[in-house]
Design a protein around this motif. Structure first.
Motif, PDB file in Angstrom:
ATOM      1  N   ARG A 123     -15.067   7.487 -17.303  1.00  0.00           N
ATOM      2  CA  ARG A 123     -15.455   7.724 -15.944  1.00  0.00           C
ATOM      3  C   ARG A 123     -14.380   7.619 -15.168  1.00  0.00           C
ATOM      4  NH1 ARG A 123     -20.443   5.336 -18.395  1.00  0.00           N
ATOM      5  NH2 ARG A 123     -19.427   3.356 -18.341  1.00  0.00           N
ATOM      6  N   MET A 124     -13.724   6.595 -15.220  1.00  0.00           N
ATOM      7  CA  MET A 124     -12.544   6.342 -14.123  1.00  0.00           C
ATOM      8  C   MET A 124     -11.619   7.456 -14.000  1.00  0.00           C
ATOM      9  SD  MET A 124     -11.936   2.251 -14.802  1.00  0.00           S
ATOM     10  CE  MET A 124     -10.440   2.157 -13.493  1.00  0.00           C
ATOM     11  N   ILE A 125     -11.141   8.105 -15.093  1.00  0.00           N
ATOM     12  CA  ILE A 125     -10.015   9.170 -15.129  1.00  0.00           C
ATOM     13  C   ILE A 125     -10.877  10.165 -14.804  1.00  0.00           C
ATOM     14  CG2 ILE A 125      -9.031  10.620 -16.618  1.00  0.00           C
ATOM     15  CD1 ILE A 125      -8.477   8.342 -18.504  1.00  0.00           C
ATOM     16  N   ASP A 126     -11.999  10.492 -15.042  1.00  0.00           N
ATOM     17  CA  ASP A 126     -12.921  12.041 -14.513  1.00  0.00           C
ATOM     18  C   ASP A 126     -13.044  11.744 -13.014  1.00  0.00           C
ATOM     19  OD1 ASP A 126     -13.003  12.591 -17.074  1.00  0.00           O
ATOM     20  OD2 ASP A 126     -15.231  12.243 -17.333  1.00  0.00           O
ATOM     21  N   ALA A 127     -12.888  10.533 -12.322  1.00  0.00           N
ATOM     22  CA  ALA A 127     -13.015  10.319 -11.008  1.00  0.00           C
ATOM     23  C   ALA A 127     -11.922  10.333 -10.293  1.00  0.00           C
ATOM     24  CB  ALA A 127     -13.997   8.946 -10.694  1.00  0.00           C
ATOM     25  N   GLY A 128     -10.817  10.519 -10.964  1.00  0.00           N
ATOM     26  CA  GLY A 128      -9.436  10.557 -10.262  1.00  0.00           C
ATOM     27  C   GLY A 128      -8.598   9.516 -10.385  1.00  0.00           C
ATOM     28  N   TYR A 129      -8.703   8.459 -11.399  1.00  0.00           N
ATOM     29  CA  TYR A 129      -8.161   7.276 -11.588  1.00  0.00           C
ATOM     30  C   TYR A 129      -6.547   7.458 -11.509  1.00  0.00           C
ATOM     31  CZ  TYR A 129      -5.596   3.424 -13.826  1.00  0.00           C
ATOM     32  OH  TYR A 129      -4.639   2.915 -14.128  1.00  0.00           O
ATOM     33  N   LEU A 130      -6.421   8.716 -12.368  1.00  0.00           N
ATOM     34  CA  LEU A 130      -4.948   8.685 -12.724  1.00  0.00           C
ATOM     35  C   LEU A 130      -3.967   9.104 -11.454  1.00  0.00           C
ATOM     36  CD1 LEU A 130      -4.901  10.797 -16.203  1.00  0.00           C
ATOM     37  CD2 LEU A 130      -4.503   8.194 -15.632  1.00  0.00           C
ATOM     38  N   GLU A 131      -4.666   9.982 -10.529  1.00  0.00           N
ATOM     39  CA  GLU A 131      -3.956  10.089  -9.337  1.00  0.00           C
ATOM     40  C   GLU A 131      -3.868   9.106  -8.433  1.00  0.00           C
ATOM     41  OE1 GLU A 131      -6.575  11.925 -10.468  1.00  0.00           O
ATOM     42  OE2 GLU A 131      -5.838  13.666 -10.878  1.00  0.00           O
ATOM     43  N   MET A 132      -4.832   7.994  -8.450  1.00  0.00           N
ATOM     44  CA  MET A 132      -4.872   6.742  -7.807  1.00  0.00           C
ATOM     45  C   MET A 132      -3.741   6.007  -8.371  1.00  0.00           C
ATOM     46  SD  MET A 132      -8.026   4.112  -7.214  1.00  0.00           S
ATOM     47  CE  MET A 132      -8.365   4.083  -8.882  1.00  0.00           C
ATOM     48  N   GLU A 133      -3.716   5.793  -9.551  1.00  0.00           N
ATOM     49  CA  GLU A 133      -2.393   5.149 -10.203  1.00  0.00           C
ATOM     50  C   GLU A 133      -1.285   5.548  -9.735  1.00  0.00           C
ATOM     51  OE1 GLU A 133      -0.829   5.606 -14.414  1.00  0.00           O
ATOM     52  OE2 GLU A 133      -2.462   4.193 -14.727  1.00  0.00           O
ATOM     53  N   LYS A 134      -0.988   6.977  -9.803  1.00  0.00           N
ATOM     54  CA  LYS A 134       0.317   7.457  -9.302  1.00  0.00           C
ATOM     55  C   LYS A 134       0.274   7.019  -7.910  1.00  0.00           C
ATOM     56  CE  LYS A 134       2.487  11.989  -8.761  1.00  0.00           C
ATOM     57  NZ  LYS A 134       2.319  13.498  -8.801  1.00  0.00           N
ATOM     58  N   PHE A 135      -0.300   7.345  -6.879  1.00  0.00           N
ATOM     59  CA  PHE A 135      -0.106   7.009  -5.503  1.00  0.00           C
ATOM     60  C   PHE A 135       0.239   5.607  -5.501  1.00  0.00           C
ATOM     61  CE2 PHE A 135      -1.896   5.012  -1.443  1.00  0.00           C
ATOM     62  CZ  PHE A 135      -1.312   5.812  -0.854  1.00  0.00           C
ATOM     63  N   LEU A 136      -0.367   4.389  -6.134  1.00  0.00           N
ATOM     64  CA  LEU A 136       0.006   3.035  -6.078  1.00  0.00           C
ATOM     65  C   LEU A 136       1.309   2.925  -6.444  1.00  0.00           C
ATOM     66  CD1 LEU A 136      -0.677   0.056  -5.548  1.00  0.00           C
ATOM     67  CD2 LEU A 136      -1.758   0.138  -8.019  1.00  0.00           C
ATOM     68  N   ASN A 137       1.811   3.285  -7.416  1.00  0.00           N
ATOM     69  CA  ASN A 137       3.150   3.294  -8.133  1.00  0.00           C
ATOM     70  C   ASN A 137       4.249   3.755  -7.255  1.00  0.00           C
ATOM     71  OD1 ASN A 137       3.166   1.703 -11.096  1.00  0.00           O
ATOM     72  ND2 ASN A 137       1.366   3.041 -11.060  1.00  0.00           N
ATOM     73  N   GLU A 138       3.882   5.105  -6.485  1.00  0.00           N
ATOM     74  CA  GLU A 138       4.888   5.447  -5.624  1.00  0.00           C
ATOM     75  C   GLU A 138       5.004   4.656  -4.416  1.00  0.00           C
ATOM     76  OE1 GLU A 138       3.158   9.351  -4.808  1.00  0.00           O
ATOM     77  OE2 GLU A 138       3.806  10.250  -6.379  1.00  0.00           O
ATOM     78  N   GLU A 139       3.666   4.011  -4.057  1.00  0.00           N
ATOM     79  CA  GLU A 139       4.020   3.086  -2.858  1.00  0.00           C
ATOM     80  C   GLU A 139       4.773   1.498  -3.135  1.00  0.00           C
ATOM     81  OE1 GLU A 139       2.976   3.813   0.270  1.00  0.00           O
ATOM     82  OE2 GLU A 139       2.839   5.586  -0.469  1.00  0.00           O
ATOM     83  N   TYR A 140       4.618   1.404  -4.495  1.00  0.00           N
ATOM     84  CA  TYR A 140       5.116   0.229  -4.826  1.00  0.00           C
ATOM     85  C   TYR A 140       6.643   0.265  -5.141  1.00  0.00           C
ATOM     86  CZ  TYR A 140       6.231  -3.907  -7.834  1.00  0.00           C
ATOM     87  OH  TYR A 140       6.764  -5.029  -8.552  1.00  0.00           O
ATOM     88  N   ALA A 141       7.058   1.376  -5.608  1.00  0.00           N
ATOM     89  CA  ALA A 141       8.631   1.767  -5.592  1.00  0.00           C
ATOM     90  C   ALA A 141       8.900   1.579  -4.277  1.00  0.00           C
ATOM     91  CB  ALA A 141       8.522   2.883  -6.181  1.00  0.00           C
ATOM     92  N   LYS A 142       8.297   2.302  -3.291  1.00  0.00           N
ATOM     93  CA  LYS A 142       9.051   2.019  -1.829  1.00  0.00           C
ATOM     94  C   LYS A 142       9.061   0.481  -1.294  1.00  0.00           C
ATOM     95  CE  LYS A 142       6.841   6.379  -0.689  1.00  0.00           C
ATOM     96  NZ  LYS A 142       5.772   6.918   0.202  1.00  0.00           N
ATOM     97  N   ASP A 143       8.008  -0.400  -1.777  1.00  0.00           N
ATOM     98  CA  ASP A 143       7.885  -1.751  -1.344  1.00  0.00           C
ATOM     99  C   ASP A 143       7.362  -2.679  -2.378  1.00  0.00           C
ATOM    100  OD1 ASP A 143       7.540  -3.996  -0.059  1.00  0.00           O
ATOM    101  OD2 ASP A 143       5.783  -3.123   1.123  1.00  0.00           O
ATOM    102  N   PRO A 144       8.537  -3.125  -3.272  1.00  0.00           N
ATOM    103  CA  PRO A 144       8.182  -3.842  -4.555  1.00  0.00           C
ATOM    104  C   PRO A 144       7.531  -5.444  -4.055  1.00  0.00           C
ATOM    105  CG  PRO A 144      10.577  -2.979  -4.428  1.00  0.00           C
ATOM    106  CD  PRO A 144       9.715  -2.874  -3.043  1.00  0.00           C
ATOM    107  N   LYS A 145       7.416  -5.679  -2.667  1.00  0.00           N
ATOM    108  CA  LYS A 145       6.839  -6.948  -2.319  1.00  0.00           C
ATOM    109  C   LYS A 145       5.285  -6.736  -2.440  1.00  0.00           C
ATOM    110  CE  LYS A 145       8.723  -7.342   1.673  1.00  0.00           C
ATOM    111  NZ  LYS A 145       9.078  -7.772   3.117  1.00  0.00           N
ATOM    112  N   ILE A 146       4.649  -5.758  -2.588  1.00  0.00           N
ATOM    113  CA  ILE A 146       3.220  -5.543  -2.920  1.00  0.00           C
ATOM    114  C   ILE A 146       2.890  -6.460  -3.855  1.00  0.00           C
ATOM    115  CG2 ILE A 146       1.411  -4.113  -3.576  1.00  0.00           C
ATOM    116  CD1 ILE A 146       3.311  -1.810  -2.051  1.00  0.00           C
ATOM    117  N   ILE A 147       1.898  -7.188  -3.446  1.00  0.00           N
ATOM    118  CA  ILE A 147       1.387  -8.381  -4.556  1.00  0.00           C
ATOM    119  C   ILE A 147       0.300  -7.747  -5.329  1.00  0.00           C
ATOM    120  CG2 ILE A 147      -0.029 -10.599  -4.448  1.00  0.00           C
ATOM    121  CD1 ILE A 147       0.946 -11.020  -2.012  1.00  0.00           C
ATOM    122  N   TYR A 148       0.363  -7.832  -6.851  1.00  0.00           N
ATOM    123  CA  TYR A 148      -0.492  -7.475  -7.707  1.00  0.00           C
ATOM    124  C   TYR A 148      -1.014  -8.465  -8.440  1.00  0.00           C
ATOM    125  CZ  TYR A 148       3.583  -7.324 -10.755  1.00  0.00           C
ATOM    126  OH  TYR A 148       4.562  -7.437 -11.734  1.00  0.00           O
TER     127      TYR A 148
END
Length: 565
Positions: free
Chosen positions: A540-565
């Protein structure tokens, strides 16, 4: 034993008068109403200086918290404290409490369009699926009173949006939601004024101390998933009973499965969010093997008779029926709730059954737990008002007065000379009322001391040295096991909220309640069936667009590794 049983039966009867709350039903079988007094007369300073009103106005008030009826027992409105509050403020409250789901109640109220004048309800965020979303939608649909202009003349209310506990993210994302177009509809409550005032809830697993002693197990030895399992097995095989001689339930919770997650502490990642780093990228934890292992552990506990399957759906009243006799040997909860309940019931007749915190139970990294708090709160209970409320200024003046120094002192300590005295300017309960507070919660709340909590925000009372129960021995220990840890930087969840596709993703996922799906997995007939439920959610998550969300997060994290997870 007969005396103990009689005492508990009396306590149980008192408890049910609180849980059921008596009175006449206003809108459903799960809610009750009662008339109480209390409000403010329009004091506009932090000193609480007011002019007594010439007339009395009554407002309907919904305390939309399952099990919150204990703060408003039948007859509390007749207390001297509440009568004094009415004398000062000119306001009475006709209180309605609930014993059902908060979301359910809000949905019913908003669908009817017949709102109480004032409501206090959960508002942890405005994401799809939660109570906050319902409140937001009601505001957008014009059911709630716009507050921005009205509250400008009430400094004690204005402070609730600014001091200490309200993070900028919470303000911008939820309280000042973009859909509000600059308007404000909710007032945050139950927030601390400074970091020192933030409540340490000390969530944990708690076990009956007499059972631990009989098994020769020290609380600190139960520090892993394996140790939790072994303890529950020994309890099941130990022929332990409650005060009525009924077999104990090895593991359980309070209402609606709260908080079964404490049994899963050993599976926690130690992260602040549900995102984890795996193979060099951030992924949602649901896509890890750990999520499956965590679910299968709970299923194992249920399947082997070590965990109460009924607790996932039981009401607050049903839970308290079990707890009041010490029938549940180990449960998950926060410390103030369980201690506040037991000190006036079970501990009066059976102090040897005191529940103590286990662990610390170490997470996957071998670390002890901590209560993670942002510098500034990211969600809270809130007050909101019906657009049709009569004389909204009187209602707002009520909230303003309670949040003044004078009002805080009144609703917290009552009448000076009767309930408390002052030492070096600091209020202290008299020995009589200190004892009542610590041993007879129902009598204490009958005096009106439960009312204020629904209306206080930017709460300074711990920092002012007012909360003596924070020195209670068991609470001190529980807070040592699960200390506060503050963060002050954006998290992976904050970043995901800025993903352009987030609203569409949330909409697609809103048809499924993951919490309910997990409970189905725990009650599944086989491991395979439980795993299939998790796999279905992943799809359900993948069908809803999860992979695009995951890609966006990792691109932002690459720019700012201080992001807390």
């Amino acid at each position: 034993m007969i005396k103990k049983i009689i005492a508990v039966m009396v306590a149980l009867a008192l408890l049910f008068s609180v849980a059921a709350c008596g009175g006449s039903s206003k809108s459903s079988d799960d809610s009750t109403t009662k008339t109480s007094t209390g409000s403010t007369s329009g004091g506009d300073s932090t000193t609480g200086e007011t002019t007594a009103p010439k007339d009395i106005i009554e407002y309907t008030f919904l305390n939309c918290w399952n099990g919150g009826g204990g703060d408003f027992p039948d007859g509390f409105e007749n207390s001297e404290l509440v009568q004094k509050l009415t004398e000062i403020t000119g306001v009475k409250l006709k209180v309605e409490v609930i014993t059902s789901s908060e979301r359910e109640k809000l949905a019913t109220v908003f669908a009817s369009g017949d709102l109480p004048d004032i409501t206090n309800a959960p508002h942890w965020n405005t994401n799809p699926g939660g109570e906050g979303e319902l409140i937001k939608n009601a505001a957008v649909e014009g059911l709630l009173l716009p507050l921005k202009n009205l509250i400008q003349k009430y400094p004690n209310i204005m402070r609730l949006y600014e001091i200490g506990a309200i993070s900028q993210i919470y303000k911008e994302r939820d309280i000042e939601h973009p859909d509000y177009n600059g308007e404000i509809y909710v007032i945050p409550t139950q927030t601390g004024r400074t970091k020192e005032d933030v409540t340490n809830w000390a969530y944990n697993l708690f076990a009956r101390s007499d059972i631990l002693e009989a098994l020769n197990i020290k609380p600190e030895e139960v520090n892993s998933t394996e140790a939790i399992y072994d303890l529950l097995v020994k309890i099941k095989n130990g022929n332990f009973t409650d005060i009525n001689g009924k077999p104990v339930i090895p593991g359980g919770t309070w209402h609606n499965g709260w908080s079964y997650g404490e049994f899963q502490r050993g599976f926690q990642t130690g992260n602040v969010t549900g995102w984890v780093m795996q193979d060099g990228k951030l992924i949602n934890g649901i896509f890890t093997q750990n999520e499956i292992d965590k679910a299968l552990f709970m299923r194992k506990l249920v399947a082997e008779g070590l965990f109460d399957p009924e607790c996932f759906t039981q009401t607050d009243t049903m839970a308290k029926e079990k707890m009041i006799t010490g029938r549940v040997a180990v449960f998950g909860c926060h410390y103030p709730n369980q201690y506040g309940f037991f000190k006036g019931t079970l501990y009066q007749t059976n102090p040897e059954m005191k529940y103590v915190p286990l662990g610390p139970i170490l997470n996957q990294k071998g670390e002890a737990p901590a209560q993670i708090e942002r510098v500034g709160r990211t969600g809270s209970p809130v007050l909101f008002f019906s657009k049709n409320i009569k004389d909204p200024d009187r209602a707002l003046a009520f909230v303003d007065y309670i949040n003044s120094d004078e009002g805080l002192e009144l609703v917290t300590f009552g009448i000076e000379g009767k309930h408390y005295t002052k030492e070096n300017g600091v209020p202290k309960y008299t020995e009589e009322w200190k004892n009542i507070k610590n041993t007879d919660s129902n009598k204490f709340k009958l005096e009106g001391f439960g009312l204020g909590g629904s209306f206080i925000g930017a709460d300074p009372r711990k920092g002012w040295g007012w909360e003596e129960e924070y020195m209670e021995e068991g609470y001190v220990k529980a807070r040592e096991i699960n200390p506060l840890k503050f963060i002050d930087y954006k998290t992976a969840d904050d970043v995901v909220d800025t993903w352009p596709g987030k609203a569409a993703y949330d909409e697609k996922m809103s048809t499924t309640n993951w919490g309910d799906e997990l409970k189905k997995a725990y009650l599944a007939k086989s491991d395979e069936e439980a795993i299939a439920i998790i796999e279905a959610q992943r799809k359900r998550m993948i069908d809803a667009g999860y992979l695009e969300m995951e890609k966006f997060l990792n691109e932002e994290y690459a720019k700012d590794p201080k992001i807390i997870y």
